[in-house]
Motif scaffolding. Sequence first.
Motif, PDB file in Angstrom:
ATOM      1  N   ASN B   2       0.832  -1.200   0.000  1.00 58.90           N
ATOM      2  CA  ASN B   2       0.000   0.000   0.000  1.00 58.90           C
ATOM      3  C   ASN B   2       0.868   1.251   0.000  1.00 58.90           C
ATOM      4  O   ASN B   2       1.679   1.443   0.899  1.00 58.90           O
ATOM      5  N   GLN B   3       0.680   2.065  -1.023  1.00 61.67           N
ATOM      6  CA  GLN B   3       1.475   3.289  -1.120  1.00 61.67           C
ATOM      7  C   GLN B   3       0.654   4.434  -1.667  1.00 61.67           C
ATOM      8  O   GLN B   3      -0.284   4.236  -2.453  1.00 61.67           O
ATOM      9  N   ASN B  24      -1.293   9.605  -6.579  1.00 60.11           N
ATOM     10  CA  ASN B  24      -1.496   8.261  -7.136  1.00 60.11           C
ATOM     11  C   ASN B  24      -1.382   7.258  -6.001  1.00 60.11           C
ATOM     12  O   ASN B  24      -0.511   7.396  -5.132  1.00 60.11           O
ATOM     13  N   TYR B  25      -2.236   6.269  -6.000  1.00 58.19           N
ATOM     14  CA  TYR B  25      -2.210   5.321  -4.889  1.00 58.19           C
ATOM     15  C   TYR B  25      -2.296   3.883  -5.374  1.00 58.19           C
ATOM     16  O   TYR B  25      -2.804   3.589  -6.442  1.00 58.19           O
ATOM     17  N   THR B  26      -1.745   3.019  -4.554  1.00 53.80           N
ATOM     18  CA  THR B  26      -1.872   1.572  -4.778  1.00 53.80           C
ATOM     19  C   THR B  26      -2.303   0.973  -3.459  1.00 53.80           C
ATOM     20  O   THR B  26      -1.545   0.262  -2.797  1.00 53.80           O
ATOM     21  N   SER B  28      -5.228  -1.131  -1.326  1.00 57.70           N
ATOM     22  CA  SER B  28      -6.344  -2.067  -1.465  1.00 57.70           C
ATOM     23  C   SER B  28      -6.587  -2.774  -0.144  1.00 57.70           C
ATOM     24  O   SER B  28      -5.622  -3.164   0.531  1.00 57.70           O
ATOM     25  N   LYS B  71      -6.766   4.884 -10.160  1.00 62.43           N
ATOM     26  CA  LYS B  71      -6.237   5.113  -8.807  1.00 62.43           C
ATOM     27  C   LYS B  71      -5.448   6.417  -8.749  1.00 62.43           C
ATOM     28  O   LYS B  71      -4.292   6.450  -8.290  1.00 62.43           O
ATOM     29  N   GLN B  72      -6.108   7.453  -9.249  1.00 66.81           N
ATOM     30  CA  GLN B  72      -5.480   8.768  -9.229  1.00 66.81           C
ATOM     31  C   GLN B  72      -6.466   9.796  -8.670  1.00 66.81           C
ATOM     32  O   GLN B  72      -7.681   9.695  -8.886  1.00 66.81           O
TER      33      GLN B  72
END
Lengths: 115, 112
Positions: B2-3, B24-26, B28, B71-72
């Motif tokens: 997760n970032q 921007n993300y990752t 979940s 995811k932005q």
Amino acid sequence: KAGVTQTPRYLIKTRGQQVTLSCSPISGHRSVSWYQQTPGQGLQFLFEYFSETQRNKGNFPGRFSGRQFSNSRSEMNVSTLELGDSALYLCASSPPGLARSETQYFGPGTRLLVL
Amino acid sequence: KNQVEQSPQSLIILEGKNCTLQCNYTVSPFSNLRWYKQDTGRGPVSLTIMTFSENTKSNGRYTATLDADTKQSSLHITASQLSDSASYICVVGTSGTYKYIFGTGTRLKVLA
């Protein structure tokens, strides 16, 4: 309604000492989270308390601990202080409700300097 | 992992100009995304919060957008003022173990 309050606002300690920081959430809020903020790392999650129970914990060593009282006030303790513990420690409270719509309200923070 | 990544790291603009900050993300599973404004030496203050089904949210001169597919997110500031000088932090809420993932922020300086 009063906001989140944190005491003390500023603190100077020496290596090896311990410190206790206090946070009073907004009235009616039962969730209290603690964060460490440093220039290099940004905001990092320490732990979250809800109804006197630790609900989440970040990736910090055991020297960092906390607790929450029945009136939702929370304390954070750091033992055996290290130079790297110098940071702004922020407390945030959240109102009861659906997790998806939760908003965190931050206090002004306690700035800790370890010499 | 997760970032949350924000860009640019810092930005200088003239008073009255518009600007857009990116996030921007990752993360979940995704729960919500918020933007905070943090003045130097003070705690962050919430600007907007968006859930999965929302793609835009405004708060005065601040407008946040969310594209859950890519995811932005972006934060657009219109007609900037000197008081907009601050750090802007993007935070993604997750229903996973760590509830909030913070970006490192964008430091905005508005010049007269």
